[in-house]
Design an enzyme around this catalytic site. Structure first.
Site, PDB file in Angstrom:
ATOM      1  N   THR A  74       7.318  -6.493  12.400  1.00  8.82           N
ATOM      2  CA  THR A  74       6.072  -5.717  11.261  1.00  8.82           C
ATOM      3  C   THR A  74       4.659  -6.599  10.753  1.00  8.82           C
ATOM      4  O   THR A  74       3.706  -6.217  10.653  1.00  8.82           O
ATOM      5  CB  THR A  74       6.534  -3.911  10.809  1.00  8.82           C
ATOM      6  OG1 THR A  74       6.648  -4.526   9.970  1.00  8.82           O
ATOM      7  CG2 THR A  74       6.989  -3.339  12.243  1.00  8.82           C
ATOM      8  N   LYS A  89       3.919  -7.867  -1.705  1.00 10.79           N
ATOM      9  CA  LYS A  89       2.449  -7.474  -2.094  1.00 10.79           C
ATOM     10  C   LYS A  89       1.736  -6.912  -1.056  1.00 10.79           C
ATOM     11  O   LYS A  89       0.328  -6.726  -1.722  1.00 10.79           O
ATOM     12  CB  LYS A  89       1.911  -9.004  -2.107  1.00 10.79           C
ATOM     13  CG  LYS A  89       2.589  -9.790  -3.680  1.00 10.79           C
ATOM     14  CD  LYS A  89       1.741 -11.287  -3.965  1.00 10.79           C
ATOM     15  CE  LYS A  89       1.774 -11.437  -5.214  1.00 10.79           C
ATOM     16  NZ  LYS A  89       1.511 -12.875  -4.806  1.00 10.79           N
ATOM     17  N   GLU A  91      -5.115  -5.835   4.443  1.00  7.46           N
ATOM     18  CA  GLU A  91      -6.034  -6.690   4.598  1.00  7.46           C
ATOM     19  C   GLU A  91      -5.709  -8.778   4.542  1.00  7.46           C
ATOM     20  O   GLU A  91      -6.284  -9.140   5.098  1.00  7.46           O
ATOM     21  CB  GLU A  91      -7.107  -5.913   3.164  1.00  7.46           C
ATOM     22  CG  GLU A  91      -6.178  -5.432   2.878  1.00  7.46           C
ATOM     23  CD  GLU A  91      -6.360  -4.135   3.375  1.00  7.46           C
ATOM     24  OE1 GLU A  91      -8.162  -3.528   3.735  1.00  7.46           O
ATOM     25  OE2 GLU A  91      -5.617  -3.345   3.026  1.00  7.46           O
TER      26      GLU A  91
END
Lengths: 743, 177, 336
Positions: A639, A706, A710
């Site tokens: 994923t 983390k 984005e």
């Protein structure tokens, strides 16, 4: 003990998605369901002088037309309309009064017994306006730029840091200088699922609301405050969200309208927006940036100036971090950054995938490429020359930063060492070939969140948190974390989300969900484990009677002794001692702010891209791309890879295709359809490759993750623009790079 | 300042509504009788009148492919046809693909290759892929990319979708580019 | 979407009869464009006549050695038809360059001819558009006109101004192939040469074509000459697939011993109809295949083009596309 975390587990919600059983907001039915159709304003600024609704109301099956003239009284103060992602200002209130603040503003809701009736009746409504002159052109209004207002949101989106050193002096003395302007238009999120809300009107006026949102609790808060309802009477559910990309971070107007109609009519109501109406709320703001870089002949940066001016609405100051990245990525001793806003007659912009990051970083990374070209230095080498392990804005060390390794592995996989650095000198038939690269950076943040873990009487683990899964894989990674924490087989673990009745989690955005909710799930499962261990100790002839928590571990749905794993008690046996009741624990995870504040925390990437540009036509194709990511621990490579691939597609889209075009005659976005607002189709996407470099981080959060939502998009636009430069010799500083800009 | 009138979009006082008619649709092998007015699209008939919500509405204008279903084995955009026009046809939706033997091979391949993210375009992608395979014109990966371009995936799962199709169609990746 | 009734006649005469009988009635075949426009309240038929059960769904050889494409054959079935692929590959390629596989499975040959413009202003009821609402003005003229026409526009009078383009790919190939449109109606059957089927906006931009009220397209006839050796269709757009043309070019050449015997060049995306200039094409006849000749033709074909700002790039783009298409068709170099 990670049997699942770190493994490429297929999505646990996969079967639901491939069989059509996954239900989205507009797919819940109620026997008394009514349908709402939104009417949008034709003008950008002015006032409604009359809405003719009589013809619509005469249509059999039309129940009501809501306008500002007949809406009920609602909350008075701005504060009640503020959601968790509201910027400073006065939130827009649908049907508040006659004033029109932007083109496409919802001005009426037609409610009818069927969808088709509502749509038809809407076509019978006529609106008269008093038109006022509007201003929607950012470029024509740059002189109105001003500092953004500060508010609570400024905590998450800090303004630019104070200048360092003396930029003017350093720049004027720099032997290598680059100074350029970078521009991009507005963009709209356009998730595949159009915004929709189904309000089921329950007994005693309780509302069960199926909403398209990236945060069920956020919608609950909004409805409850605006309509003055207790939380217990407002339940918001969003188990599946057909894409968000930020558009669901704020409650959108269909939620307000559906609730208003349901409460007034005491019936269930669904309001779905049209694709055209998907262009009538938040967007990525158009921005104008100026960047000046000064460097020594060896490429060492001495001066950075980065100024950005973005649009906002007349009623809220939406801000994003556009320029700060320049100070974070490069350690120039003389740095001056600024960020200003121009209020226009448009709706308030809204966070859109990598907000600010994919605005500022591509401009910076194009400028860096221009500098590298001018200095005659390889772009990777120039970046290595100016590498920093400290964020110079905050003057703190990065908690981890394996960007160097991204450069190395990405370059190697791509074959960067074979790059021809001379522009317009590599051909393949009619096409010009160019290679480009760029860096990406995004924040690695963690927020507080809650989760509940329950061991059922059947020995199954049920974990829940009111977060969302907008396609990011939240369901799956949370299931993995829970399974590993309590040593359960994954098929016996069920993670649920998207329900305001569940323990509170923040809105899903900014790549923080894995860290935020993942930490909460871990803590809840650990706490449940402790409880189960205590219960096990109290069992008759417990083998753990004298054991300490450190002496045991969880595996195969058992608690086992570390020094003799054969000695074990099954979790099912333990819960069996609980008088037929499940065992549960609800826990809160809070970031370790004291430790975290000592570090800058970021995720990094490097993208390498090959483009093919038709020399006559200017059509650009990204033939292959590699993105290397330093994203901390990777919970699920399958994923995670998809997240980055999707980001890369968005990067291609931003660089080459995507823009919402305003016609300033009408103050209106004109290409408001998926036929004319171009996003990539399958044929646009060729060979994409993803690398995750090893990165260990014990500071960012207990999981060491983390966030990846984005980072995949951020490096791509500049890498593509830089590749286009190498291919054609032409710098295009205005995105998207459509063919006309290369003719 | 001026006063303008927005264009009157519909004819006024047409209060006689379209007559509903009894129509019969065969969907996933089952015969459904419905009372529908002509203005109900096949897509809305599935989603709003039969609760077959697996078929998605992504634009309602034939510009995204989320509503793709198979009619007599051919893939079409169900948003751009009226339900009444499909009487007598065999309609297959995503709900009709899995059978007692389990998932359709494409469904399995989509899961295995993570060929989706939010899942909203997925039923359309899968129905479209079945239609494409039925058509028999896709021989290479580039063919797949072109012939699957009528299905937009905003999440950007295209590479994985192509991988899933490649596996099911047993296409040699050396034929690429 | 407005309120309408529906009927499904089983034969041509009843269909034609219903059209005459019912005011505001329209035929519906594939529905891909009509329903799209009805949902935007741009088309508001009072009645829809479903013509999908009239037959007209075969592709057959004609006596003169050409091919008759039934009006109700889908675009996909036409593009993949063996005879079309073999003898009229230009048509096949043009069809496959348009829309998506799903839409091509629905859209019919007859319907393709009636596609309406994709002009943003035509599609947006909040803005003026002379095509949609005669006399209201043209929003595109001083607006966002990236996709708009550069040739044959109407821009002098604000009440008739129109710079819309015809969006079809198929029609560009049909123009190059000099197809003939067969229509039938109250006045009986007639044939319309393809060049006369669509029209320029002139003083009546609301009229897209020259079909008369009450008429129905029954077939499209392709002449025997299919140009299956030297042809090219180039489509330039903002993404690789599933997008309308900014500029498209259909070229059909007949070449013998490097001499051009016949030449056709049709352009899409640049005008209110597929754009041809037979007198310019004629200048190629008898000439050798050469880039210089092709350049000259490109210049002459685009002569008089006018840009409106956002679309000015089309002038240069169209020239380049014409040259490339001619080169490709003439096999001056391997196709990219």
């Amino acid at each position: 003990m990670t049997k699942y975390v770190g493994k490429p587990i297929s999505r646990v919600d996969g079967v639901a998605k491939v069989t059509g059983k996954a239900k989205y907001a507009a797919e819940f039915k109620s026997p008394d369901l009514l349908y709402g159709w939104v009417i949008s304003s034709d003008i950008a600024k002015g006032a409604i002088t009359h809405i003719h609704t009589a013809d619509a109301l005469q249509v059999p099956g039309v129940v009501q037309v809501f306008t500002h003239e007949n809406r009920p009284g609602l909350a008075w103060f701005d504060l009640s309309y503020k959601d968790q992602d509201a910027p400073p200002g006065s939130p827009f209130r649908p049907l508040h009064d006659a004033e029109v603040k932007y083109s496409g503003q919802p001005i009426a809701l037609v409610v009818a017994e069927t969808f088709e009736l509502a749509r038809y009746a809407a076509s019978l409504i006529r609106v008269e306006y008093k038109v006022e002159e509007h201003a929607t052109d950012l470029h024509a209004n740059l002189s109105k730029a001003r500092d953004p207002k500060l508010g609570v949101a400024s905590l998450l989106k800090p303004p630019p840091p104070k200048p360092r050193g003396d930029f003017e002096k350093a720049f004027s003395e720099a032997p290598v200088q680059v100074s350029a302007k970078y521009v991009h238009s507005a963009e709209h999120h356009n998730p595949m699922e159009m915004f929709a809300t189904t309000v089921v009107y329950e007994k005693k006026g309780k509302l069960t609301i199926y909403d398209k949102t990236q945060g069920a609790p956020n919608s609950q808060l909004y409805v409850s405050q605006v309509f003055g309802l207790p939380f217990k009477d407002v339940r918001v559910i969003s188990s599946y969200v057909g894409g968000g990309f930020g558009s669901g971070l704020r409650p959108q107007y269909q939620l307000f309208l559906a609730v208003l109609a349901a409460r007034q009519l005491k019936r269930s109501v669904r309001v779905s927006l049209t694709r055209q109406q998907m262009f009538t709320f938040g967007h990525r703001p158009a921005t104008v940036q100026h960047i000046s870089l000064g460097a020594l002949n060896d490429g060492t940066l001495t001066a950075i100036r980065h100024d950005a001016i973005a649009e906002t609405s007349q009623f809220e100051d939406y801000t994003e971090i556009v320029v700060n990245w320049s100070g974070m990525l490069y350690p120039a001793p003389n740095t001056k950054l600024s960020y200003k806003l121009v209020p226009l007659d448009v709706y308030t912009p809204l966070d859109m995938r990598a907000p600010g990051g994919v605005t500022g970083v591509p401009a910076l990374e194009c400028a860096i490429d221009e500098l590298a070209h001018q200095a005659g230095i390889d772009p990777v080498e120039l970046r290595l020359k100016n590498y920093t392990d400290r964020d110079m804005n905050s003057d703190l060390p990065y908690s981890s930063k394996e960007l160097r390794e991204c450069f190395r592995q990405g370059a190697e996989r791509f074959g960067w060492s074979n790059r021809n650095p001379t522009p317009r000198s590599t051909r393949r038939g009619h096409t010009l070939i160019g290679w480009g690269m760029a860096t990406g950076i995004w924040d690695a943040t963690q927020g507080p969140a809650r989760a509940e873990a329950v061991l059922t009487v059947n020995g199954k683990l049920r974990v829940s948190s009111a977060t969302a899964d907008i396609g990011t894989g939240t369901y799956t990674i949370m299931t993995q974390i829970a399974a590993d924490t309590l040593g359960m087989p994954i098929e016996d673990v069920l993670f649920k989300l998207g329900d305001s009745d569940m323990p509170l989690a923040p809105i899903q955005g900014g790549s923080w969900t894995a860290a935020t909710v993942g930490s909460a799930v871990k803590v809840a499962c650990e706490d449940l484990g402790k409880k189960l261990f205590k219960m096990a100790q109290k069992m008759k002839n417990s083998p753990f009677a004298n054991a300490k928590p450190d002496d045991i571990f969880f595996a195969d749905a058992h608690i086992r002794l570390k020094n003799d794993p054969a000695i074990a008690v099954s979790l099912r046996e333990i819960v069996g001692q609980n008088g037929g009741r499940a065992v549960s624990e609800t826990s809160t995870s809070t970031p370790d702010f004291l430790e975290q504040r000592k570090y800058a925390r970021s995720v990094h990437s490097a993208a390498f891209v090959e483009v093919e540009v038709d020399e006559d036509f200017g059509t650009v194709r990204v033939t292959r791309a590699v993105t290397a990511v330093a994203g901390g621990r990777i919970l699920n490579p399958k994923t995670a890879r998809s997240q980055i691939l999707g980001g890369m597609v968005w990067g291609i889209s931003k660089a080459l295709e995507e823009e919402s075009v305003l016609d300033h005659q009408f103050g209106r976005f004109m290409n408001h359809s998926l036929a004319e607002y171009h996003v990539p189709v399958n044929a646009d996407i060729q060979d994409l490759d993803v690398i995750f470099v090893d990165e260990s981080d014990t500071i960012v959060n207990p999981l060491g993750v983390k966030g990846l939502g984005e980072i995949g998009i951020i490096a791509m636009p500049a890498a593509i623009a830089n590749a286009v430069f190498l291919a054609t010799g032409k710098r295009v500083r205005e995105l998207p790079i459509t063919l006309d800009k290369l003719l | 300042m001026q006063t303008i009138l927005s264009s009157e979009t519909g004819a006024r006082s047409q209060n006689v509504l379209p007559e509903k008619r009894s129509i019969t649709l065969t969907i996933n092998g089952l015969v459904h009788k419905l009372e529908l007015a002509p203005w109900t699209t096949l897509l809305d008939a599935l989603r709003e009148y039969l609760q077959l919500t697996g078929t998605k509405k992504g634009c309602d204008h034939g510009q995204c492919g989320a509503c793709t279903v198979l009619v007599d084995g051919k893939r079409i955009n169900s948003c751009l046809t009226l339900a009444v026009m499909k009487e007598g046809s065999e309609i297959t939706t995503i709900e009709g693909l899995a059978n007692e033997n389990g998932l359709h091979p494409l469904q399995t391949a989509f899961i295995e290759h993570d060929a989706y993210q939010c899942g909203y375009c997925t039923p359309g992608q899968i129905c479209s892929a079945i239609g494409m395979i039925n058509e028999g014109h896709a021989k290479t990966l580039q063919d797949i990319r072109e012939l699957m371009s009528g299905n937009i995936c905003r999440c950007g799962a295209y590479s994985n979708i192509v991988d899933a199709l490649q596996e099911v169609m047993k296409i040699d990746s050396n034929e690429t580019v | 979407m407005n309120n309408f009734s529906y009927s499904r006649p089983e034969d041509l005469n009843s269909a034609l009869g219903e059209l005459t009988k019912r005011e505001g009635a329209k035929f519906i075949a594939g529905g891909t464009n009509l329903l799209d426009l009805m949902k935007e309240n741009i088309e508001r038929p009072s009645h829809l006549i479903d013509i999908n059960h009239l037959g007209l769904n075969t592709i057959e050889a004609t006596a003169d050695g050409g091919l008759r494409l039934g009006a109700l054959v889908t675009n996909a079935d036409t593009a993949y038809h063996e005879n079309v692929v073999t003898h009229y590959p230009l048509l096949s390629q043009a069809i496959l360059a348009g829309a998506s596989a799903q839409l091509r499975n629905m859209a019919t040959n007859g319907g393709n001819l009636f596609q309406r413009t994709r002009c943003y202003y035509f599609y947006d009821l909040a803005t003026p558009c002379n095509k949609r609402e005669p006399g209201s003005g043209c929003g595109a003229l001083r607006g966002y006109n990236r996709i708009h026409a550069i040739l044959g526009t109407s821009d002098q009078n604000s009440e008739t101004a129109c710079i819309a383009t015809h969006p079809s790919d198929m029609c560009v190939a049909l123009a190059a192939l000099e197809a003939v449109v067969r229509v039938t109606g109250p006045a009986g059957e007639r044939i319309i040469p393809f060049a006369d089927f669509h029209r320029l906006p002139g003083n009546e931009p609301w009229r897209d074509n020259t079909i008369n009220p009450g008429e129905l397209v029954t077939a499209i006839d392709l002449p025997p000459k299919g140009f299956s050796t030297n042809f090219a269709y180039i489509k330039l757009r903002d993404r690789t697939s599933y997008a309308f043309a900014l500029v498209s070019v259909a070229v059909a050449l007949e070449i013998e011993n490097n001499r051009i015997l016949d030449a056709r060049v049709a352009l899409g995306g640049v005008a209110h109809k597929p754009w041809r200039k037979p007198e310019v094409e004629a200048t190629l006849i008898g000439q050798p295949v050469s880039e210089a000749n092709f350049q000259a033709v490109a210049e002459a074909l685009i002569d008089g083009a006018k840009g409106y700002g956002h679309n000015t790039f089309k002038i240069e783009l169209a020239k380049r596309a014409i040259v490339r298409a001619l080169q490709q068709a003439a096999k001056l170099e391997p196709t990219a």
